[in-house]
Design a protein around this motif. Structure first.
Motif, short mmCIF file in Angstrom:
data_model
loop_
_atom_site.label_atom_id
_atom_site.label_comp_id
_atom_site.label_asym_id
_atom_site.label_seq_id
_atom_site.Cartn_x
_atom_site.Cartn_y
_atom_site.Cartn_z
N LEU A 36 0.84 -1.04 -0.02
CA LEU A 36 -0.03 -0.05 -0.01
C LEU A 36 0.91 1.19 0.16
CD1 LEU A 36 -2.79 -1.01 2.55
CD2 LEU A 36 -2.94 -0.62 0.27
N CYS A 37 2.10 1.32 0.59
CA CYS A 37 2.80 2.38 0.79
C CYS A 37 3.29 3.14 -0.62
CB CYS A 37 4.06 2.14 1.49
SG CYS A 37 5.33 3.42 1.69
N PHE A 38 3.17 4.37 -0.67
CA PHE A 38 3.37 5.17 -1.99
C PHE A 38 4.34 6.08 -1.86
CE2 PHE A 38 1.03 8.39 -0.46
CZ PHE A 38 -0.23 8.67 -0.74
N GLN A 39 5.46 5.85 -0.58
CA GLN A 39 6.63 6.41 -0.36
C GLN A 39 6.31 7.87 -0.17
OE1 GLN A 39 9.75 4.73 -0.08
NE2 GLN A 39 8.23 3.13 0.36
N CYS A 40 5.44 8.37 0.55
CA CYS A 40 5.52 9.74 0.59
C CYS A 40 6.26 10.46 1.74
CB CYS A 40 3.97 10.00 1.17
SG CYS A 40 3.50 9.50 2.96
N GLY A 41 6.76 9.45 2.56
CA GLY A 41 7.66 9.89 3.63
C GLY A 41 7.12 10.57 4.81
N LEU A 42 6.15 10.79 4.99
CA LEU A 42 5.21 11.23 6.39
C LEU A 42 5.94 10.37 7.52
CD1 LEU A 42 1.64 12.12 5.18
CD2 LEU A 42 3.63 13.81 5.86
N GLY A 101 3.87 4.77 17.68
CA GLY A 101 2.23 5.00 16.96
C GLY A 101 2.35 6.44 16.34
N SER A 102 3.54 7.10 16.11
CA SER A 102 3.55 8.21 15.58
C SER A 102 3.11 8.12 13.86
CB SER A 102 4.72 9.03 15.55
OG SER A 102 5.00 9.44 16.85
N CYS A 103 3.87 7.19 13.46
CA CYS A 103 3.80 7.03 11.96
C CYS A 103 2.56 6.52 11.40
CB CYS A 103 4.94 6.23 11.26
SG CYS A 103 5.26 4.75 12.03
N PRO A 104 1.88 5.53 12.11
CA PRO A 104 0.43 5.04 11.71
C PRO A 104 -0.51 6.26 11.76
CG PRO A 104 1.38 3.52 13.28
CD PRO A 104 2.34 4.69 13.09
N GLN A 105 -0.56 7.27 12.72
CA GLN A 105 -1.50 8.22 12.86
C GLN A 105 -1.28 9.31 11.53
OE1 GLN A 105 -1.48 10.16 16.53
NE2 GLN A 105 0.32 11.52 16.13
N GLN A 106 -0.40 9.28 11.09
CA GLN A 106 0.12 10.19 9.87
C GLN A 106 -0.19 9.62 8.61
OE1 GLN A 106 0.58 13.49 10.22
NE2 GLN A 106 0.81 13.61 12.44
N CYS A 107 -0.05 8.28 8.47
CA CYS A 107 -0.17 7.47 7.42
C CYS A 107 -1.27 7.67 6.37
CB CYS A 107 0.32 6.07 7.44
SG CYS A 107 0.44 5.23 5.98
N PRO A 108 -1.22 8.06 5.16
CA PRO A 108 -2.49 8.27 4.37
C PRO A 108 -3.19 7.03 3.63
CG PRO A 108 -0.73 9.10 3.19
CD PRO A 108 0.12 8.57 4.38
N ARG A 109 -2.09 6.10 4.03
CA ARG A 109 -2.58 4.63 3.15
C ARG A 109 -2.75 3.46 4.11
NH1 ARG A 109 -3.65 4.16 -1.97
NH2 ARG A 109 -2.01 2.58 -2.51
N ASP A 110 -2.83 3.91 5.44
CA ASP A 110 -2.76 2.75 6.34
C ASP A 110 -2.02 1.59 6.09
OD1 ASP A 110 -3.89 1.50 8.56
OD2 ASP A 110 -5.51 0.46 7.53
N VAL A 111 -0.52 1.83 5.91
CA VAL A 111 0.46 0.80 5.77
C VAL A 111 0.49 -0.12 7.02
CG1 VAL A 111 2.84 0.49 5.31
CG2 VAL A 111 1.67 2.33 3.91
N ARG A 112 0.03 0.24 8.19
CA ARG A 112 0.26 -0.53 9.43
C ARG A 112 1.85 -0.69 9.86
NH1 ARG A 112 -3.61 -3.63 6.87
NH2 ARG A 112 -2.54 -5.55 7.19
#
Length: 383
Positions: free
Chosen positions: A24-30, A71-82
């Motif tokens: 799912l990841c499209f490498q946005c870097g968030l 838990g910082s990155c999951p709450q920012q991820c727009p693609r729910d990469v988990r």
């Protein structure tokens, strides 16, 4: 060096355990933008996800062990990469193949202690309730309203035993009908699960659940956010549900209901640190602050990176058992932030946070002073 790419079956297993999350990841870097590691070193969760997608992850690398599951990155991820679940799946593979970099090798000792004694600290199971001596704490019975589950650090660590004692004194003062299981309780298993040892987690969980059911436990009070998260969100995987309350919630409830009366002032400037597993993972931000603001004289000051943006202490994801070199400790930054806002006391509600902050406090310059307290210790002082 062996990599996942060397073994097709391992690649297939990563895809199976990670599900479609990697893809799912499209490498946005968030994820990299909010990762606390990038405050101290160069680290990329995005790179790990990208390499895992193509079966290229080096399971001998220390990088897959850096995540504190804050838990910082999951709450920012727009693609729910988990990211957390995906990262833990990689750790499971490393654990199954017995591949541990030097920084991670203490996990073998921790696992052996959890298996043999039910705690990660290498302590005797028989002494688990010794912290309660002289505090009028009773063994739990089915007729009691509440099981107090202090957890491993509060049962054995000399500094954290003070938190367990403060909790018992508060419960006694409020007239709560409670008890403990002592030597019958195990570690909740949260951290060892995050390191990838799923089988050991299941063993600890099943033993705890069996003990809870046999003793008629319905409501559990915990001091650790990690116990709170596990009992509330992960034990239901075993088809059980217990009412779980964190001490910060309970203190707020007791004070607001009048069962606990604040009789003294606390004339100090205090800043509160949100533990990752209490805040981001479970949304508990207001209760500890409400309890603190009910104390006369206490001045509550917010640090940068508070509430949902709180800075991780560095102890989650099993990192509490791994050595983090000086200069790479998030807790050092947090202690400096507390001092910078003029706080005299850095208060939190997590044993991992306290352990890390106490270590960082020892490294302060001679002219800098800061107390590290659990919220129960402050409340116990003023009732």
């Amino acid at each position: 060096m062996e990599t996942v790419a060397d073994y097709k079956e391992i690649v297939d297993e990563i895809n199976a355990k990670g599900g479609d999350a990697f893809k799912l990841c499209f490498q946005c870097g968030l994820c990299d933008a909010v990762c606390p590691w990038n405050r101290v070193i160069s680290f990329s969760m995005r790179k790990i996800v990208r390499e895992a997608t193509f079966g290229m992850t080096d399971i001998e690398s220390e990088d897959i062990w850096r995540c504190t599951t804050c838990g910082s990155c999951p709450q920012q991820c727009p693609r729910d990469v988990r990211q957390i679940e995906s990262g833990v799946s990689l750790r499971r593979l490393a654990t199954e193949y017995g591949i541990f970099p030097n920084a991670v090798k203490p996990l073998r000792t921790v696992s052996a202690s959890l298996t043999g004694a039910g705690n990660p600290l290498g302590e005797d199971r028989k002494t688990r309730a010794d912290w309660s001596k002289g505090l009028s704490v009773k063994p739990f019975t089915e007729e009691m309203d509440l099981l107090y589950f202090p957890g491993c650090y509060l049962s054995y660590d000399p500094r954290l035993k003070k938190v367990a004692a403060a909790t018992a004194k508060i419960l006694n003062k409020a007239g709560i009908d409670y008890g403990i299981l002592g030597a019958k309780e195990n570690c909740c298993g949260e951290s060892i699960r995050k390191t990838g040892n799923e089988e050991l987690f299941k063993r600890l969980a099943r033993e705890n659940i069996k003990t809870f059911v046999e003793h008629g436990v319905k409501k559990i009070l915990v001091s650790s956010p990690h116990c709170y998260h596990t009992f509330k969100n992960e034990y239901p995987e075993f088809m059980v549900n217990f009412e779980v309350v964190h001490i910060s919630q309970y203190l707020c409830e007791l004070i607001n209901s009048g069962r606990l009366e604040v009789t003294q002032e606390y004339e100090k400037k205090v800043t509160y640190h949100d533990p990752c597993y209490l805040g981001r993972h479970n949304g508990l931000y207001d209760e500890p602050r409400q309890a603190l603001t009910r104390i006369p004289g206490l001045e509550l000051i917010e640090m940068p990176d508070s509430r949902r943006d709180s800075l991780c202490c560095g102890g989650g994801g099993g990192r509490i058992w791994m050595e983090t070199p000086k200069g790479e400790r998030f807790s050092d930054i947090r202690v400096e932030q507390a001092i910078a806002v003029g706080a005299q006391v850095l208060v939190t509600s997590c044993p991992y946070c306290i352990a890390n902050f106490e270590d960082s406090r020892l490294a302060l310059k001679d002219d800098a002073t800061l107390e590290i307290k659990d919220i129960t210790e402050i409340v116990q002082e003023v009732i």
